[in-house]
Enzyme design. Structure first.
Site, mmCIF file in Angstrom:
data_model
loop_
_atom_site.group_PDB
_atom_site.id
_atom_site.type_symbol
_atom_site.label_atom_id
_atom_site.label_comp_id
_atom_site.label_asym_id
_atom_site.label_seq_id
_atom_site.Cartn_x
_atom_site.Cartn_y
_atom_site.Cartn_z
ATOM 1 N N LEU A 8 18.476 3.714 38.833
ATOM 2 C CA LEU A 8 16.962 3.364 38.841
ATOM 3 C C LEU A 8 17.285 1.835 39.190
ATOM 4 C CD1 LEU A 8 14.925 5.005 36.089
ATOM 5 C CD2 LEU A 8 15.387 5.776 38.316
ATOM 6 N N ALA A 10 14.812 -0.154 41.523
ATOM 7 C CA ALA A 10 13.570 -0.458 42.166
ATOM 8 C C ALA A 10 12.899 -1.706 41.744
ATOM 9 C CB ALA A 10 12.741 0.678 42.301
ATOM 10 N N ARG A 15 12.226 -12.123 35.823
ATOM 11 C CA ARG A 15 12.586 -13.136 34.789
ATOM 12 C C ARG A 15 13.878 -13.831 35.681
ATOM 13 N NH1 ARG A 15 13.138 -10.054 29.305
ATOM 14 N NH2 ARG A 15 12.759 -8.255 30.500
ATOM 15 N N GLN A 73 11.039 4.058 46.318
ATOM 16 C CA GLN A 73 9.990 3.876 45.618
ATOM 17 C C GLN A 73 9.020 2.788 46.183
ATOM 18 O OE1 GLN A 73 10.611 2.554 41.463
ATOM 19 N NE2 GLN A 73 8.988 3.853 40.515
ATOM 20 N N THR A 79 9.646 3.493 34.950
ATOM 21 C CA THR A 79 10.731 4.308 34.984
ATOM 22 C C THR A 79 10.667 5.846 35.228
ATOM 23 O OG1 THR A 79 10.794 4.438 32.589
ATOM 24 C CG2 THR A 79 12.213 2.845 33.808
ATOM 25 N N GLU A 154 8.523 2.095 23.060
ATOM 26 C CA GLU A 154 8.828 0.724 23.460
ATOM 27 C C GLU A 154 8.409 -0.359 22.829
ATOM 28 O OE1 GLU A 154 10.240 0.624 26.748
ATOM 29 O OE2 GLU A 154 10.703 2.631 26.076
ATOM 30 N N TYR A 365 47.088 -31.292 61.448
ATOM 31 C CA TYR A 365 46.048 -30.184 61.702
ATOM 32 C C TYR A 365 47.002 -29.140 62.506
ATOM 33 C CZ TYR A 365 42.494 -27.274 63.571
ATOM 34 O OH TYR A 365 41.839 -26.196 64.086
ATOM 35 N N ALA A 422 58.072 -39.744 68.167
ATOM 36 C CA ALA A 422 56.794 -39.957 67.389
ATOM 37 C C ALA A 422 55.829 -40.477 68.121
ATOM 38 C CB ALA A 422 57.366 -40.847 66.001
HETATM 39 C C1 UD1 Z 1 13.606 0.907 29.618
HETATM 40 C C2 UD1 Z 1 13.401 1.817 28.538
HETATM 41 C C3 UD1 Z 1 13.691 1.332 27.392
HETATM 42 C C4 UD1 Z 1 15.282 0.887 27.130
HETATM 43 C C5 UD1 Z 1 15.359 -0.052 28.328
HETATM 44 C C6 UD1 Z 1 17.099 -0.184 28.262
HETATM 45 C C7 UD1 Z 1 11.377 3.026 29.592
HETATM 46 C C8 UD1 Z 1 10.028 3.233 29.505
HETATM 47 N N1 UD1 Z 1 11.904 2.245 28.693
HETATM 48 O O1 UD1 Z 1 12.705 -0.318 29.595
HETATM 49 O O2 UD1 Z 1 13.438 2.436 26.238
HETATM 50 O O3 UD1 Z 1 15.396 0.585 26.009
HETATM 51 O O4 UD1 Z 1 15.006 0.386 29.537
HETATM 52 O O5 UD1 Z 1 17.169 -1.337 29.178
HETATM 53 O O6 UD1 Z 1 12.070 3.492 30.371
HETATM 54 N N2 UD1 Z 1 12.646 0.591 37.669
HETATM 55 C C9 UD1 Z 1 12.423 1.302 38.785
HETATM 56 N N3 UD1 Z 1 11.098 1.269 39.096
HETATM 57 C C10 UD1 Z 1 10.214 1.161 38.231
HETATM 58 C C11 UD1 Z 1 10.530 0.684 36.926
HETATM 59 C C12 UD1 Z 1 11.827 0.289 36.688
HETATM 60 O O7 UD1 Z 1 13.363 1.434 39.635
HETATM 61 O O8 UD1 Z 1 9.040 1.423 38.681
HETATM 62 C C13 UD1 Z 1 14.361 0.408 37.339
HETATM 63 C C14 UD1 Z 1 14.596 -1.335 37.093
HETATM 64 O O9 UD1 Z 1 14.866 -1.811 38.389
HETATM 65 C C15 UD1 Z 1 15.599 -1.132 36.047
HETATM 66 C C16 UD1 Z 1 15.387 0.256 35.359
HETATM 67 O O10 UD1 Z 1 14.357 1.020 36.055
HETATM 68 O O11 UD1 Z 1 17.025 -1.050 36.545
HETATM 69 C C17 UD1 Z 1 14.781 -0.110 33.950
HETATM 70 O O12 UD1 Z 1 13.456 -0.614 34.278
HETATM 71 P P1 UD1 Z 1 13.026 -1.765 33.120
HETATM 72 O O13 UD1 Z 1 11.407 -2.233 33.567
HETATM 73 O O14 UD1 Z 1 13.896 -2.844 33.108
HETATM 74 O O15 UD1 Z 1 12.741 -1.079 31.838
HETATM 75 P P2 UD1 Z 1 12.595 -1.548 30.370
HETATM 76 O O16 UD1 Z 1 11.366 -2.146 30.241
HETATM 77 O O17 UD1 Z 1 14.011 -2.599 30.386
#
Ligand code: UD1
Ligand code: CA
Length: 454
Positions: A8, A10, A15, A73, A79, A154, A365, A422
């Site tokens: 994943l 996207a 931050r 996506q 997620t 969460e 050079y 030279a």
């Molecule tokens: C998620 C988990 C959390 C876990 C943590 C570990 C969920 C709801 N929560 O939280 O339990 O402790 O990871 O790091 O899953 N992403 C997408 N599309 C989206 C949203 C996210 O591709 O619509 C990808 C992000 O790019 C990232 C990953 O999914 O690589 C995790 O997403 P992020 O928003 O960081 O999840 P957390 O809030 O950290």
């Protein structure tokens, strides 16, 4: 059973405060997404899908040489929604490893262990957890009285009691298709973030009477995720430490690992010594018994055995055995040095072949040139290779001796064993065994008396 992986990636990574998507940021010379995809490959999975959205062109180009398939996506709705996009790309009756793109410390063996456990237990889902001293920000694993999985909460949805739990969800799981996708269709956004949570699927499985397994990670550091640049620097440090320690165990001496920065793909053979404040980048290969540094930066170069490089910059160059480089030399792309060549202080070599035993000891050079063997280039010699429009070649044959401060106006050829006096500006070919001098006649004139002179 077939195992596919879905990464994943996207999300934007707000931050990071960056125009680049988070997973495109580099740690130890390699984009985070590339670290992850390589770890998945090394875990033995060859069917890899990457869910992309924010800055997807950048992510796709970073993975252009990897064997992966992209799933788009359009909107980042969580997620759960992200994984659902991969539904039509995943075969029924396969196991699906799901992970995020921002944990570059993850080891292939950990992924392999998770998959093996999942397949052995024949369950619908297995989640990788870890105990963290500071679990803030992560989803917490809630266990039932007997210790089996109950659900994931969460941080933003957790009450005080749940927040006190130190076992967290790493965001890495194994699921079974098609079950996981059927459940994902039924998730909703009734939570603090208004997102489709992938984690809800686990609770749904439980309520269907399915078993969800938990595998706990031994080295929690591995799932350290990057959300901002402070964490990126931390990860960078760990990756560099791992690389340095691997090299030292393979017989390379690092005088001061803390001031030595070596990218992951770099290969260095045993008994080479790397001195402090040295950076070795990209696809660089260094032979045995070399002495590199202090204060050198080497990128994408191939270096033989017994080479000495001191306080120099080497970029896309090839250096034979026994060469001595620097201090303060600059080897640029397509500099090819055969064995036992010396390129000394304040000498620059670009797109040139330097034959064995030739020397360019100081202040020169050499560009677009081909030097034979045993050539000596005097201090201050310049190949005048550029006429303002085109680059031209200089050819210097074996054993030629170029006097100091010579200008070689290319295209020009200096024959075997020729000598150049030279200070000459050589615009015409010099035949073999010839002395060429191009220099105005020296006049010694009587000093004229100045008015004030007594
Ligand atoms: C998620 C988990 C959390 C876990 C943590 C570990 C969920 C709801 N929560 O939280 O339990 O402790 O990871 O790091 O899953 N992403 C997408 N599309 C989206 C949203 C996210 O591709 O619509 C990808 C992000 O790019 C990232 C990953 O999914 O690589 C995790 O997403 P992020 O928003 O960081 O999840 P957390 O809030 O950290
Ligand atoms: Ca995260």
């Amino acid at each position: 059973m077939k195992v596919s992986a879905v990464v994943l990636a996207a999300g934007k990574g707000v931050r990071m405060c960056s125009s680049l998507p988070k997973v495109a940021h580099q740690a130890a010379g390699k984009a985070m997404i590339v670290h992850i995809v390589e770890a998945v490959e090394q875990a033995g999975i060859d069917d890899i899908k990457v869910v992309v959205g924010h800055g997807r062109e950048v992510v796709q180009s970073l993975l252009s040489s990897q064997k992966v398939e992209f799933v788009i996506q359009q909107q980042q709705l969580g997620t759960g929604h992200a994984l659902l996009q991969a539904e039509t790309y995943i075969d029924s009756d396969s196991a699906v490893l799901v992970l995020a793109g921002d944990t570059p410390l993850l080891r292939p063996s950990t992924l392999r262990g998770l998959i093996e456990y999942h397949l052995e237990k024949k369950v619908q889902a297995t989640v990788l957890s870890a105990d963290l001293a500071h679990p803030t920000g992560y989803g917490r694993i809630i266990r039932q009285d007997k210790g089996s999985f109950s659900k994931i909460v969460e941080e933003k949805d957790a009450d005080e009691k749940e927040k006190a739990i130190q076992e967290i969800n790493t965001g890495i799981y194994c699921f079974q298709a098609p079950g996981v996708f059927q459940l994902l269709h039924r998730t909703n956004t009734c939570n603090a973030q208004g997102e489709y949570y992938l984690t809800d699927v686990l609770e749904m499985l439980k309520s269907q009477g399915q078993k969800v397994e938990i595998v706990k990670l031994e080295d929690a550091q591995e799932i350290y995720g990057v959300n901002d640049r402070v964490q990126l620097a931390y990860v960078e440090g760990i990756l560099r430490k791992r690389k340095n320690e691997d090299l030292m165990r393979q017989g390379v001496t690092l005088i001061d690992p803390l001031s030595t920065f070596i990218d992951q793909e770099v290969i260095i053979e045993a008994d080479s010594i790397i001195l402090p404040f040295t950076i070795i980048e990209g696809a660089t290969r260094i032979g045995s018994e070399c002495k590199i540094g202090p204060y050198s930066r080497i990128s994408n170069s191939c270096i033989g055995d017994k080479v000495i490089i001191e306080s120099s910059r080497v970029n896309e160059a090839k250096i034979g055995n026994g060469c001595t480089i620097g201090p303060y030399a600059y080897l640029r792309p397509e500099a090819v040095l055969h064995d036992n060549v010396k390129v000394g202080d304040f000498a620059e070599v670009k797109k040139s072949i330097i034959g064995a035993n030739s020397k360019i000891p100081h202040l020169s050079y050499v560009g677009d040139a081909v030097l034979g063997q045993g050539v000596n280039i005097g201090a201050g010699t310049i190949t005048c290779n550029y006429d303002g429009r085109n680059k031209h070649k200089t050819i210097i044959e074996d054993q030629a001796f170029i006097g100091s401060n010579t200008n070689l106006v290319a295209p020009v050829r200096v024959g075997q064993n020729a000598t150049i006096g030279a200070g000459s500006t050589i615009a015409h070919d010099v035949p073999s065994d010839t002395l060429a001098v191009e220099r105005a006649q020296q006049k010694n004139l009587k000093k004229r008396a100045f008015k004030d002179d007594k």
